[in-house]
Design a protein around this motif. Structure first.
Motif, PDB file in Angstrom:
ATOM      1  N   SER A  98      72.239  75.412  68.100  1.00  0.00           N
ATOM      2  CA  SER A  98      73.408  76.140  68.923  1.00  0.00           C
ATOM      3  C   SER A  98      72.615  76.835  70.002  1.00  0.00           C
ATOM      4  CB  SER A  98      74.132  76.992  68.272  1.00  0.00           C
ATOM      5  OG  SER A  98      73.305  77.904  67.503  1.00  0.00           O
ATOM      6  N   ASP A  99      71.232  76.975  69.788  1.00  0.00           N
ATOM      7  CA  ASP A  99      70.518  77.709  70.974  1.00  0.00           C
ATOM      8  C   ASP A  99      69.064  77.625  70.525  1.00  0.00           C
ATOM      9  OD1 ASP A  99      70.170  79.597  68.896  1.00  0.00           O
ATOM     10  OD2 ASP A  99      71.815  80.672  69.395  1.00  0.00           O
ATOM     11  N   GLU A 100      68.166  78.213  71.450  1.00  0.00           N
ATOM     12  CA  GLU A 100      66.845  78.449  71.381  1.00  0.00           C
ATOM     13  C   GLU A 100      66.344  78.927  70.103  1.00  0.00           C
ATOM     14  OE1 GLU A 100      62.669  79.733  73.338  1.00  0.00           O
ATOM     15  OE2 GLU A 100      64.851  79.622  74.607  1.00  0.00           O
ATOM     16  N   ASN A 101      67.005  80.136  69.781  1.00  0.00           N
ATOM     17  CA  ASN A 101      66.767  80.826  68.426  1.00  0.00           C
ATOM     18  C   ASN A 101      66.881  80.196  67.224  1.00  0.00           C
ATOM     19  OD1 ASN A 101      66.123  83.228  69.827  1.00  0.00           O
ATOM     20  ND2 ASN A 101      68.120  84.029  69.699  1.00  0.00           N
ATOM     21  N   MET A 102      67.684  79.219  67.022  1.00  0.00           N
ATOM     22  CA  MET A 102      68.022  78.557  65.754  1.00  0.00           C
ATOM     23  C   MET A 102      66.955  77.346  65.762  1.00  0.00           C
ATOM     24  SD  MET A 102      71.145  76.146  64.601  1.00  0.00           S
ATOM     25  CE  MET A 102      72.154  77.444  63.816  1.00  0.00           C
ATOM     26  N   MET A 103      66.521  76.859  67.051  1.00  0.00           N
ATOM     27  CA  MET A 103      65.345  75.992  66.953  1.00  0.00           C
ATOM     28  C   MET A 103      64.203  76.505  66.437  1.00  0.00           C
ATOM     29  SD  MET A 103      63.651  73.889  70.333  1.00  0.00           S
ATOM     30  CE  MET A 103      62.893  75.556  70.670  1.00  0.00           C
ATOM     31  N   ARG A 104      63.955  77.735  67.004  1.00  0.00           N
ATOM     32  CA  ARG A 104      62.578  78.367  66.511  1.00  0.00           C
ATOM     33  C   ARG A 104      62.469  78.547  65.023  1.00  0.00           C
ATOM     34  NH1 ARG A 104      59.467  80.779  70.222  1.00  0.00           N
ATOM     35  NH2 ARG A 104      60.320  80.481  72.748  1.00  0.00           N
ATOM     36  N   LYS A 105      63.324  78.674  64.247  1.00  0.00           N
ATOM     37  CA  LYS A 105      63.508  78.597  62.756  1.00  0.00           C
ATOM     38  C   LYS A 105      62.624  77.295  62.353  1.00  0.00           C
ATOM     39  CE  LYS A 105      67.503  81.398  62.542  1.00  0.00           C
ATOM     40  NZ  LYS A 105      68.838  81.569  61.892  1.00  0.00           N
ATOM     41  N   TYR A 106      62.776  76.189  62.869  1.00  0.00           N
ATOM     42  CA  TYR A 106      62.198  74.897  62.431  1.00  0.00           C
ATOM     43  C   TYR A 106      61.142  74.151  63.119  1.00  0.00           C
ATOM     44  CZ  TYR A 106      66.690  75.771  60.179  1.00  0.00           C
ATOM     45  OH  TYR A 106      67.732  76.206  59.335  1.00  0.00           O
ATOM     46  N   ALA A 107      60.839  74.981  64.637  1.00  0.00           N
ATOM     47  CA  ALA A 107      59.614  74.393  65.158  1.00  0.00           C
ATOM     48  C   ALA A 107      58.625  75.190  64.885  1.00  0.00           C
ATOM     49  CB  ALA A 107      60.080  74.455  66.567  1.00  0.00           C
ATOM     50  N   LYS A 108      57.286  74.466  64.732  1.00  0.00           N
ATOM     51  CA  LYS A 108      56.192  75.144  64.464  1.00  0.00           C
ATOM     52  C   LYS A 108      55.716  75.824  65.514  1.00  0.00           C
ATOM     53  CE  LYS A 108      51.496  73.955  62.755  1.00  0.00           C
ATOM     54  NZ  LYS A 108      50.523  72.751  62.372  1.00  0.00           N
ATOM     55  N   GLU A 109      55.661  75.470  66.765  1.00  0.00           N
ATOM     56  CA  GLU A 109      55.539  76.502  67.744  1.00  0.00           C
ATOM     57  C   GLU A 109      56.661  75.861  68.999  1.00  0.00           C
ATOM     58  OE1 GLU A 109      51.644  75.836  69.467  1.00  0.00           O
ATOM     59  OE2 GLU A 109      51.479  73.795  68.642  1.00  0.00           O
ATOM     60  N   VAL A 110      56.898  76.895  69.888  1.00  0.00           N
ATOM     61  CA  VAL A 110      57.481  76.540  71.236  1.00  0.00           C
ATOM     62  C   VAL A 110      56.500  76.764  72.448  1.00  0.00           C
ATOM     63  CG1 VAL A 110      59.580  76.868  72.389  1.00  0.00           C
ATOM     64  CG2 VAL A 110      59.701  76.914  70.034  1.00  0.00           C
ATOM     65  N   PRO A 111      55.875  75.826  72.750  1.00  0.00           N
ATOM     66  CA  PRO A 111      54.963  75.996  73.954  1.00  0.00           C
ATOM     67  C   PRO A 111      55.836  76.182  75.326  1.00  0.00           C
ATOM     68  CG  PRO A 111      55.298  73.537  73.392  1.00  0.00           C
ATOM     69  CD  PRO A 111      56.044  74.253  72.420  1.00  0.00           C
ATOM     70  N   GLU A 112      54.873  76.763  76.091  1.00  0.00           N
ATOM     71  CA  GLU A 112      55.492  77.253  77.301  1.00  0.00           C
ATOM     72  C   GLU A 112      56.300  76.053  78.319  1.00  0.00           C
ATOM     73  OE1 GLU A 112      54.066  79.044  81.803  1.00  0.00           O
ATOM     74  OE2 GLU A 112      52.456  78.625  80.392  1.00  0.00           O
ATOM     75  N   ARG A 113      55.623  74.796  78.153  1.00  0.00           N
ATOM     76  CA  ARG A 113      56.577  73.607  78.596  1.00  0.00           C
ATOM     77  C   ARG A 113      58.055  73.850  78.050  1.00  0.00           C
ATOM     78  NH1 ARG A 113      52.188  69.142  76.975  1.00  0.00           N
ATOM     79  NH2 ARG A 113      50.805  68.742  79.033  1.00  0.00           N
ATOM     80  N   ALA A 114      57.909  73.804  76.837  1.00  0.00           N
ATOM     81  CA  ALA A 114      59.496  73.690  76.266  1.00  0.00           C
ATOM     82  C   ALA A 114      60.187  74.746  76.599  1.00  0.00           C
ATOM     83  CB  ALA A 114      59.316  73.900  74.577  1.00  0.00           C
TER      84      ALA A 114
END
Length: 333
Positions: free
Chosen positions: A64-80
């Motif tokens: 639903s948003d970036e915050n939800m993604m961050r729970k499952y992504a190991k890291e979120v690089p600046e590119r992302a």
């Protein structure tokens, strides 16, 4: 199994089914997706079974948003972060390293990466927020068949195999999202879509590559659409690269043709054997899957000729899907 059709005011019923581990198809701006809670392995495996999808074809995780993604992504690089700020919600899927232990192997295909997407559709946003979990979202069709752009297409393929379909009307884009791999040194588009490599390059400030390689039979693809045959109706499809070549084809009543309005008018066939792709490439993007499904439901059609386009990056997504539907078969006479 009864397959219920839900309208926008029946979203809570769809949420309840998903929470119980059932499968529910949902609308996006690109095509309809087949939803199951991404953290429930049994439910995810049900998606493969309903679609008849190969088990080594990883799934996109819809958030639903970036915050939800961050729970499952190991890291979120600046590119992302740059791409998310510019293109989300929207038809862009981002491949990142997955946080170990957060998603089942049925989602990742056993890889250490996973693709995340935040679609531009209020119904689906509300669905995921109410559910509280991300959902997998492969196209809601029988594997290898054209992707669905209406709830009716989903019902045609998956009636009796899934619990529900949320009817959000016809999709806006009509082709699946662009997939960009950010787990590598240089960003690369694994699947073209409405957002072009040039647009991605402009936002990132660096060149974005385009994948042109074929995944071997023994390899697991990093993203959907890279390995297996897709989008094909029952009758064989032939790409017509040059509009003037339509005049070289000896058409008969067992043939179908899909082309822009002006080209279609020049072809001597009954109207039922024709499908209008629209006025331009943007229209053709939107109508391609609908046309392939139109002829898939027609009896007596043994071959389908479809207009191709050569308009650089703007036609990448269209030609990617059409070439897969045709198995690379082009008219040459």
């Amino acid at each position: 199994m009864e397959t219920k059709i839900f309208k926008k005011d029946q979203l809570d019923e769809a949420v309840s089914l998903l929470a119980k581990g059932e499968l529910v198809a949902f609308p996006t701006e690109t095509v309809y997706g087949l939803g199951a809670i991404a953290t429930k392995e049994k439910s995810v495996k049900g998606v493969y079974a309903a679609k008849g999808r190969p088990s080594d074809n990883p799934l996109i995780v819809t958030v639903s948003d970036e915050n939800m993604m961050r729970k499952y992504a190991k890291e979120v690089p600046e590119r992302a972060e740059k791409l998310i700020k510019h293109f989300w919600p929207g038809p862009l899927t981002i491949l990142l390293y997955v946080k170990p232990g957060t998603l089942p192997e049925a989602v990742t295909g056993g890889l250490d990466t996973v693709a995340f997407r935040c679609p531009d559709d209020k119904l689906t946003h509300d669905l995921i927020k109410k559910l509280g979990y991300p959902i997998v979202g492969p196209s809601a069709n029988t594997s290898t068949k054209p992707s669905p752009t209406t709830a009716e297409h989903v019902y045609h393929d998956l009636k009796g195999k899934i619990s529900g379909i949320i009817d959000g009307g016809e999709t806006r884009v009509g082709l699946e999202s662009t997939i960009i791999d950010l787990s590598v040194d240089q960003p690369i588009v694994l699947r073209p879509g409405e957002i072009t490599p040039e647009e991605l390059s402009e936002v990132l400030g660096e060149k974005v590559l385009i994948n042109t390689g074929k995944v071997s039979d023994s390899s697991i693809p990093k993203a959907p659409g890279m390995k297996y045959r897709h989008y094909a109706p029952s009758a064989p499809v032939v790409v017509v690269d040059h509009p003037e070549d339509f005049a070289k084809i000896n058409f008969n009543d067992s043939m179908g043709v899909m082309a822009l309005k002006d080209e279609l008018a020049k072809i001597n066939l009954p109207e039922k054997n024709k499908f209008n792709l629209g006025e331009n490439l943007i229209d053709a993007d939107h109508n391609l899957f609908g046309g392939l499904r139109y002829f898939d439901d027609k009896t007596g059609i043994n071959q389908i000729f479809v207009q191709g386009f050569d308009q650089g990056e703007e036609s990448l997504a269209y030609m990617n899907r059409l070439n897969k539907a045709a198995g690379g078969h082009h008219f040459n006479k």
